[in-house]
Write a protein that holds these residues in place. Structure first.
Motif, short mmCIF file in Angstrom:
data_model
loop_
_atom_site.label_atom_id
_atom_site.label_comp_id
_atom_site.label_asym_id
_atom_site.label_seq_id
_atom_site.Cartn_x
_atom_site.Cartn_y
_atom_site.Cartn_z
N ILE A 5 -9.89 -3.40 5.14
CA ILE A 5 -11.79 -2.89 5.72
C ILE A 5 -12.60 -3.98 4.60
CG2 ILE A 5 -10.37 -1.16 6.78
CD1 ILE A 5 -11.87 0.64 4.68
N GLN A 6 -12.25 -3.83 3.62
CA GLN A 6 -13.36 -4.38 2.95
C GLN A 6 -14.09 -5.96 3.52
OE1 GLN A 6 -14.60 -2.06 0.34
NE2 GLN A 6 -12.57 -1.29 1.56
N THR A 7 -13.25 -6.70 4.06
CA THR A 7 -13.56 -8.05 4.35
C THR A 7 -14.09 -8.49 5.51
OG1 THR A 7 -11.26 -8.75 3.75
CG2 THR A 7 -12.25 -8.48 2.35
N GLY A 8 -12.81 -7.31 6.09
CA GLY A 8 -12.99 -7.67 7.44
C GLY A 8 -11.42 -8.43 7.52
N HIS A 9 -10.45 -8.98 7.05
CA HIS A 9 -9.70 -10.01 7.26
C HIS A 9 -8.41 -9.42 6.83
CE1 HIS A 9 -13.45 -13.05 7.71
NE2 HIS A 9 -13.41 -13.08 6.57
N PRO A 10 -7.73 -10.51 7.17
CA PRO A 10 -5.96 -10.15 6.53
C PRO A 10 -6.17 -9.68 5.57
CG PRO A 10 -6.10 -12.31 7.94
CD PRO A 10 -7.26 -11.13 8.08
N PHE A 11 -5.13 -7.98 4.57
CA PHE A 11 -5.17 -7.80 2.63
C PHE A 11 -4.13 -9.43 2.60
CE2 PHE A 11 -2.69 -5.94 0.06
CZ PHE A 11 -3.71 -5.33 -0.12
N THR A 12 -4.42 -9.91 1.32
CA THR A 12 -3.49 -10.21 0.50
C THR A 12 -3.32 -9.77 -0.76
OG1 THR A 12 -5.68 -11.49 -0.04
CG2 THR A 12 -4.67 -12.57 1.52
N GLU A 13 -3.07 -9.99 -1.87
CA GLU A 13 -2.77 -9.61 -3.16
C GLU A 13 -2.12 -10.94 -3.60
OE1 GLU A 13 -2.27 -5.46 -5.19
OE2 GLU A 13 -0.60 -5.95 -3.85
N GLY A 14 -1.85 -10.80 -4.30
CA GLY A 14 -1.69 -11.53 -5.60
C GLY A 14 -1.62 -13.47 -4.77
N GLY A 15 -1.41 -13.84 -4.03
CA GLY A 15 -2.20 -15.34 -3.78
C GLY A 15 -1.10 -14.89 -2.41
N ARG A 16 -0.70 -14.14 -1.85
CA ARG A 16 0.79 -13.82 -0.34
C ARG A 16 -0.23 -12.90 0.64
NH1 ARG A 16 5.79 -9.78 -0.85
NH2 ARG A 16 5.22 -9.93 1.39
N LEU A 17 0.18 -13.29 1.44
CA LEU A 17 -0.64 -12.36 2.82
C LEU A 17 -0.11 -11.21 3.16
CD1 LEU A 17 -2.77 -11.87 5.08
CD2 LEU A 17 -1.12 -13.75 6.61
N TRP A 18 0.12 -10.21 3.18
CA TRP A 18 0.83 -9.17 3.38
C TRP A 18 0.82 -8.24 4.83
CZ3 TRP A 18 3.80 -6.57 -0.32
CH2 TRP A 18 3.28 -7.00 -1.38
N ASN A 19 2.01 -8.27 5.80
CA ASN A 19 2.71 -7.64 6.99
C ASN A 19 2.80 -6.33 6.80
OD1 ASN A 19 5.00 -8.79 7.11
ND2 ASN A 19 4.43 -10.68 7.61
N ALA A 20 2.74 -6.08 8.19
CA ALA A 20 3.98 -4.16 8.56
C ALA A 20 4.98 -4.20 7.94
CB ALA A 20 3.88 -4.26 10.52
N LYS A 21 5.38 -5.54 8.11
CA LYS A 21 6.92 -5.75 7.88
C LYS A 21 7.55 -5.36 6.34
CE LYS A 21 11.28 -8.56 8.22
NZ LYS A 21 11.48 -9.70 8.89
N ASP A 22 6.29 -6.01 5.34
CA ASP A 22 6.22 -5.63 4.01
C ASP A 22 6.47 -4.32 3.88
OD1 ASP A 22 6.82 -8.66 3.88
OD2 ASP A 22 4.43 -8.31 3.70
N ILE A 23 5.35 -3.19 4.19
CA ILE A 23 5.51 -1.99 4.20
C ILE A 23 5.98 -1.09 4.67
CG2 ILE A 23 2.58 -3.03 3.16
CD1 ILE A 23 2.08 -1.40 6.28
N GLY A 24 6.52 -0.75 5.92
CA GLY A 24 7.22 -0.45 6.54
C GLY A 24 8.58 -0.33 6.05
N MET A 25 8.86 1.86 5.63
CA MET A 25 10.44 1.47 5.16
C MET A 25 11.07 2.29 5.62
SD MET A 25 8.69 3.56 2.02
CE MET A 25 9.97 4.14 0.89
N ARG A 26 12.61 0.92 6.52
CA ARG A 26 13.58 1.35 7.04
C ARG A 26 14.13 2.14 7.18
NH1 ARG A 26 12.22 -2.19 11.15
NH2 ARG A 26 11.38 -4.07 10.99
N GLU A 27 14.57 2.11 6.09
CA GLU A 27 15.36 3.32 5.36
C GLU A 27 14.39 5.08 5.67
OE1 GLU A 27 13.33 2.64 1.59
OE2 GLU A 27 13.62 1.09 3.54
N ARG A 28 13.53 5.52 6.03
CA ARG A 28 12.77 6.52 5.64
C ARG A 28 11.96 6.23 7.28
NH1 ARG A 28 10.69 9.31 1.71
NH2 ARG A 28 9.80 10.19 3.50
N ALA A 29 12.46 6.50 8.40
CA ALA A 29 12.31 5.99 9.66
C ALA A 29 12.12 8.11 9.89
CB ALA A 29 13.87 5.92 10.50
N CYS A 30 11.14 8.42 10.71
CA CYS A 30 11.07 9.51 10.98
C CYS A 30 12.69 10.16 12.19
CB CYS A 30 10.18 9.95 12.56
SG CYS A 30 10.25 11.07 13.02
N ALA A 31 12.98 11.59 10.92
CA ALA A 31 14.84 11.76 11.84
C ALA A 31 14.49 12.33 13.20
CB ALA A 31 14.98 12.84 10.90
#
Length: 363
Positions: free
Chosen positions: A156-182
């Protein structure tokens, strides 16, 4: 919008509220939740199928008949983003409306004013014009649809996709499948809040809610037996910095303990301490021991997010109700539990939040 019932016609709101539960009006400004929050929620009467017309019709009755008695919140409960279609149900996959950044958005068929990327902006505007505050239900973490689609994360600071460490991050990177809602494993999973990308997603999500005009978020599958303390704290930190004050309520509360609440109460304004209440005395009867334990722990009205925090004993079911997860309104239980309401109304209301969930315009 549906016409209001004639004065004196609908016992569903006039008797339990005006004769049994009269309270002073809540403050509309200042710290959050200075008194136990009160209002109306769509779940017990509509399950997840509430639409814009019916929601605003109920809100209008709250405004005209109940606001003066302190009922100031009207809340859309869960799955407002899900398409009402064949095969769609509580844990169905592939029916949710999500935007390009992986955030759920209102189903445009049920919420027509949301079309064109407007979200709940128009609904919130109408609710605010009624003198009320607008609330929504939210699930913890991120949609499984977004994670599986690897949607980008909005910075939200740039209005563009979030990047860090020279890489583009997406939803798959942050979702914790082992912590799905029971109880909704195909729907949502926790976000990894140790990652800057995870925090960026939650920031974009709650900033969007604020931009829509949301005043109340019921955050589900995150407390009690579903505890995710890291996400609670992250969301609270985000809300403490967002300009718009938003009341934060946690759910559900099965197996919640005073020790659990003590850890998180300063980060929230309400937190469930029981399972769901339906039209059964057994559901309500168990509250006496639970409320005693929390009261003796001095947690009632303790410091909370931008104000105070309150243990929450769930809503009081009354009137035309559905069944959990149903697509239909099924039964009228007004007479069945009226005695329970009479006995509990005074006890609950001055120490705990009080939310009524019934259909206000159906006799």
């Amino acid at each position: 919008m549906r016409p209001l019932p004639a004065p004196g016609v609908s016992l569903l709101f006039s008797l339990p509220l005006f004769l049994l539960c009269r309270f002073p009006a809540a403050s509309s400004s200042g710290p959050l939740a200075e008194t136990p929050p009160r209002g109306w929620n769509s779940y017990d009467s509509y399950s997840w199928i509430i639409n814009e017309e019916d929601f605003l019709a109920n809100a209008e009755i709250v405004s005209k008949r109940l606001l003066r008695h302190g009922y100031e919140y009207v809340v859309v409960d869960f799955l407002w983003y899900r398409r009402l279609a064949e095969g769609s149900y509580t844990d169905a996959y592939g029916f949710d409306n999500i935007d390009e950044w992986g955030r759920v958005v209102p189903d445009p068929e049920r919420w027509p004013s949301s079309k064109g990327g407007r979200g709940f902006t128009e609904v919130a505007r109408k609710v605010h014009n009624m003198g009320l505050k607008f609330g929504i239900h939210a699930m913890r973490g991120i949609s499984a649809q977004a994670a599986n689609s690897s949607t980008p994360i909005l910075d939200i600071q740039t209005g563009h996709p979030f990047t860090e460490g020279g890489r583009l991050w997406n939803a798959k990177d942050i979702g914790m499948r082992e912590r799905a809602c029971a109880w909704m494993p195909h729907g949502f999973m926790s976000v990894n809040t140790n990652l800057a990308a995870g925090k960026a997603f939650l920031l974009s999500l709650y900033q969007q809610y604020a931009d829509w005009g949301v005043d109340f978020v019921k955050l589900d599958c995150i407390f009690g037996e579903d505890l995710d303390a890291a996400e609670v704290i992250t969301v609270s930190e985000i809300l403490s910095k967002i300009e718009r004050p938003i009341l934060l309520s946690l759910s559900p509360g099965k197996f919640a303990t005073p020790a659990m609440a003590e850890r998180l109460r300063s980060h929230v304004n309400m937190y469930r301490i029981t399972g769901d209440d339906w039209d059964s005395w057994n559901d309500v009867q168990s509250h006496f021991d639970v409320s005693r334990d929390f009261a003796s722990s001095r947690l009632i009205g303790a410091d909370g997010l931008r104000g105070k925090s309150w243990p929450d004993l769930d809503m009081l079911p009354l009137g035309w109700l559905t069944d959990p997860g149903s697509k239909f309104m099924l039964k009228n239980v007004f007479n069945k539990i009226l005695l329970s309401i009479q006995k509990l109304c005074h006890f609950f209301s001055f120490f705990f939040p009080l939310i009524f969930p019934y259909n206000l315009f159906k006799k």
